[in-house]
Design a protein around this motif. Structure first.
Motif, PDB file in Angstrom:
ATOM      1  N   VAL A  20       0.915  -1.005  -0.045  1.00  0.00           N
ATOM      2  CA  VAL A  20       0.054   0.149  -0.079  1.00  0.00           C
ATOM      3  C   VAL A  20       0.850   1.189   0.010  1.00  0.00           C
ATOM      4  O   VAL A  20       2.107   1.304   0.739  1.00  0.00           O
ATOM      5  CB  VAL A  20      -0.774  -0.183   1.314  1.00  0.00           C
ATOM      6  N   SER A  21       0.697   2.183  -0.752  1.00  0.00           N
ATOM      7  CA  SER A  21       1.692   3.433  -0.918  1.00  0.00           C
ATOM      8  C   SER A  21       1.011   4.457  -0.135  1.00  0.00           C
ATOM      9  O   SER A  21      -0.394   4.644   0.101  1.00  0.00           O
ATOM     10  CB  SER A  21       1.792   3.672  -2.461  1.00  0.00           C
ATOM     11  N   ALA A  22       1.648   5.541   0.158  1.00  0.00           N
ATOM     12  CA  ALA A  22       1.312   6.841   0.377  1.00  0.00           C
ATOM     13  C   ALA A  22       0.518   7.528  -0.505  1.00  0.00           C
ATOM     14  O   ALA A  22       0.719   7.251  -1.814  1.00  0.00           O
ATOM     15  CB  ALA A  22       2.674   7.875   0.807  1.00  0.00           C
ATOM     16  N   PRO A  23      -0.328   8.543  -0.311  1.00  0.00           N
ATOM     17  CA  PRO A  23      -1.036   9.268  -1.054  1.00  0.00           C
ATOM     18  C   PRO A  23       0.161   9.845  -2.104  1.00  0.00           C
ATOM     19  O   PRO A  23       1.346  10.251  -1.676  1.00  0.00           O
ATOM     20  CB  PRO A  23      -1.814  10.402  -0.646  1.00  0.00           C
ATOM     21  N   PRO A  24      -0.320  10.420  -3.212  1.00  0.00           N
ATOM     22  CA  PRO A  24       0.831  10.933  -4.304  1.00  0.00           C
ATOM     23  C   PRO A  24       1.162  12.291  -3.758  1.00  0.00           C
ATOM     24  O   PRO A  24       0.442  12.950  -2.930  1.00  0.00           O
ATOM     25  CB  PRO A  24      -0.063  11.157  -5.642  1.00  0.00           C
ATOM     26  N   THR A  25       2.190  12.947  -4.102  1.00  0.00           N
ATOM     27  CA  THR A  25       2.647  14.126  -3.758  1.00  0.00           C
ATOM     28  C   THR A  25       1.440  15.224  -4.187  1.00  0.00           C
ATOM     29  O   THR A  25       0.943  14.742  -5.384  1.00  0.00           O
ATOM     30  CB  THR A  25       3.902  14.402  -4.739  1.00  0.00           C
ATOM     31  N   GLU A  26       1.496  16.177  -3.716  1.00  0.00           N
ATOM     32  CA  GLU A  26       0.175  17.028  -4.122  1.00  0.00           C
ATOM     33  C   GLU A  26       0.602  17.578  -5.453  1.00  0.00           C
ATOM     34  O   GLU A  26       1.744  17.839  -5.861  1.00  0.00           O
ATOM     35  CB  GLU A  26       0.291  18.410  -2.922  1.00  0.00           C
ATOM     36  N   GLY A  43       0.390  11.993 -13.922  1.00  0.00           N
ATOM     37  CA  GLY A  43       1.061  13.317 -14.317  1.00  0.00           C
ATOM     38  C   GLY A  43       0.518  14.512 -13.554  1.00  0.00           C
ATOM     39  O   GLY A  43       0.085  14.431 -12.271  1.00  0.00           O
ATOM     40  N   GLY A  44       0.645  15.730 -14.173  1.00  0.00           N
ATOM     41  CA  GLY A  44       0.220  16.989 -13.233  1.00  0.00           C
ATOM     42  C   GLY A  44       1.624  17.607 -12.848  1.00  0.00           C
ATOM     43  O   GLY A  44       2.896  17.475 -13.340  1.00  0.00           O
ATOM     44  N   MET A  45       1.341  18.904 -12.246  1.00  0.00           N
ATOM     45  CA  MET A  45       2.657  19.684 -11.725  1.00  0.00           C
ATOM     46  C   MET A  45       2.356  20.033 -10.180  1.00  0.00           C
ATOM     47  O   MET A  45       1.367  20.056  -9.747  1.00  0.00           O
ATOM     48  CB  MET A  45       2.435  21.123 -12.411  1.00  0.00           C
ATOM     49  N   GLY A  46       3.543  20.077  -9.500  1.00  0.00           N
ATOM     50  CA  GLY A  46       3.492  20.324  -8.223  1.00  0.00           C
ATOM     51  C   GLY A  46       4.694  20.696  -7.284  1.00  0.00           C
ATOM     52  O   GLY A  46       5.744  20.760  -8.464  1.00  0.00           O
ATOM     53  N   PRO A  47       5.145  20.976  -6.269  1.00  0.00           N
ATOM     54  CA  PRO A  47       5.982  21.136  -5.693  1.00  0.00           C
ATOM     55  C   PRO A  47       7.159  20.185  -5.662  1.00  0.00           C
ATOM     56  O   PRO A  47       6.748  19.074  -5.676  1.00  0.00           O
ATOM     57  CB  PRO A  47       5.995  21.800  -4.077  1.00  0.00           C
ATOM     58  N   THR A  48       8.322  20.678  -5.609  1.00  0.00           N
ATOM     59  CA  THR A  48       9.341  19.595  -5.797  1.00  0.00           C
ATOM     60  C   THR A  48       9.455  18.665  -4.242  1.00  0.00           C
ATOM     61  O   THR A  48       8.747  19.296  -3.223  1.00  0.00           O
ATOM     62  CB  THR A  48      10.848  20.130  -5.728  1.00  0.00           C
ATOM     63  N   PRO A  49       9.475  17.356  -4.398  1.00  0.00           N
ATOM     64  CA  PRO A  49       9.197  16.557  -3.380  1.00  0.00           C
ATOM     65  C   PRO A  49      10.181  17.094  -2.227  1.00  0.00           C
ATOM     66  O   PRO A  49       9.513  16.697  -0.915  1.00  0.00           O
ATOM     67  CB  PRO A  49       9.552  15.205  -3.828  1.00  0.00           C
ATOM     68  N   ALA A  50      11.090  17.502  -2.542  1.00  0.00           N
ATOM     69  CA  ALA A  50      11.867  17.893  -1.141  1.00  0.00           C
ATOM     70  C   ALA A  50      11.224  19.245  -0.576  1.00  0.00           C
ATOM     71  O   ALA A  50      11.910  19.379   0.740  1.00  0.00           O
ATOM     72  CB  ALA A  50      13.402  18.259  -1.698  1.00  0.00           C
ATOM     73  N   ALA A  51      10.571  19.889  -1.066  1.00  0.00           N
ATOM     74  CA  ALA A  51      10.000  20.927  -0.260  1.00  0.00           C
ATOM     75  C   ALA A  51       9.265  20.377   0.969  1.00  0.00           C
ATOM     76  O   ALA A  51       8.344  19.660   0.942  1.00  0.00           O
ATOM     77  CB  ALA A  51       8.624  21.485  -1.129  1.00  0.00           C
ATOM     78  N   SER A  52       9.892  20.776   2.026  1.00  0.00           N
ATOM     79  CA  SER A  52       9.057  20.080   3.482  1.00  0.00           C
ATOM     80  C   SER A  52       7.650  21.204   3.719  1.00  0.00           C
ATOM     81  O   SER A  52       7.844  22.162   3.397  1.00  0.00           O
ATOM     82  CB  SER A  52      10.019  20.244   4.386  1.00  0.00           C
ATOM     83  N   GLU A  53       7.089  20.629   4.679  1.00  0.00           N
ATOM     84  CA  GLU A  53       6.016  21.417   4.972  1.00  0.00           C
ATOM     85  C   GLU A  53       6.267  22.427   5.957  1.00  0.00           C
ATOM     86  O   GLU A  53       7.227  22.640   6.725  1.00  0.00           O
ATOM     87  CB  GLU A  53       4.991  20.365   6.146  1.00  0.00           C
ATOM     88  N   GLY A  54       5.651  23.702   5.502  1.00  0.00           N
ATOM     89  CA  GLY A  54       5.879  24.827   6.187  1.00  0.00           C
ATOM     90  C   GLY A  54       7.151  25.888   5.695  1.00  0.00           C
ATOM     91  O   GLY A  54       7.252  26.816   5.807  1.00  0.00           O
ATOM     92  N   GLN A  55       7.711  25.103   4.648  1.00  0.00           N
ATOM     93  CA  GLN A  55       8.796  25.689   3.928  1.00  0.00           C
ATOM     94  C   GLN A  55       8.323  26.436   2.547  1.00  0.00           C
ATOM     95  O   GLN A  55       7.386  25.898   2.019  1.00  0.00           O
ATOM     96  CB  GLN A  55       9.813  24.768   3.588  1.00  0.00           C
ATOM     97  N   PRO A  56       8.517  27.529   2.319  1.00  0.00           N
ATOM     98  CA  PRO A  56       8.123  28.056   0.946  1.00  0.00           C
ATOM     99  C   PRO A  56       8.516  27.304  -0.356  1.00  0.00           C
ATOM    100  O   PRO A  56       9.643  26.589  -0.223  1.00  0.00           O
ATOM    101  CB  PRO A  56       8.721  29.418   0.776  1.00  0.00           C
ATOM    102  N   VAL A  57       7.684  27.144  -1.369  1.00  0.00           N
ATOM    103  CA  VAL A  57       7.972  26.255  -2.412  1.00  0.00           C
ATOM    104  C   VAL A  57       8.833  26.897  -3.153  1.00  0.00           C
ATOM    105  O   VAL A  57       8.566  28.098  -3.749  1.00  0.00           O
ATOM    106  CB  VAL A  57       6.633  25.822  -3.227  1.00  0.00           C
TER     107      VAL A  57
END
Length: 148
Positions: A20-26, A43-57
């Motif tokens: 079972v996997s985690a939900p996809p990256t936003e 597909g789609g577009m989103g913030p880099t996976p390295a962007a941590s919560e609370g940090q600006p994208v």
């Protein structure tokens, strides 16, 4: 919480048959299509996976991944799709539709906002990209809709 016995999607020979996997990256400008008892996201577009919560994208990325939501269990399932010459380029703002057991992905844009002149076909029974071809018509890119 107990994980029910359900094979991993796309890889019947996997060592861990209950993955079972985690939900996809936003993400946004992705596609989501119903098939049998799942929803197939591409597909789609989103913030880099390295962007941590609370940090600006700082940066955005464009995805070429497939994520699957199992509607019976309401769980995300891991999808392993073999590498293929027919695999799509990462894209967002594309069109996709399911016809029979095939997911068809058309057009869209890359990270540089350049139109992608390509059609790709994923077989949803074998979980393999089985066809691709050029498509020189502008399709997708925010203002289109498709129906199958």
């Amino acid at each position: 919480m107990t994980i029910p016995d359900k094979p991993i999607i796309g890889d019947p020979g996997a060592e861990d048959e209950n993955e079972v996997s985690a939900p996809p990256t936003e993400r946004y400008f992705h596609s989501a299509n119903p098939y049998k008892n799942i929803i197939v996201f591409f597909g789609g577009m989103g913030p880099t996976p390295a962007a941590s919560e609370g940090q600006p994208v700082q940066d955005l990325v464009v995805f070429d991944d497939i994520k699957v939501l199992d509607l019976e269990l309401l769980q995300w399932r891991q999808v392993r799709i073999p590498t293929s010459a027919h695999a799509p380029k990462p894209r967002y703002a594309h069109l996709s539709s399911i016809s029979g057991s095939k997911l068809v992905v058309i057009g869209g844009q890359d990270i540089a906002n350049q139109y992608i002149e390509e059609v790709n076909v994923l077989d949803l029974d074998s979980w393999q990209w089985v066809a691709s071809m050029p498509f020189d018509k502008h399709c997708g890119s925010y203002r289109s809709i498709d129906v199958s």
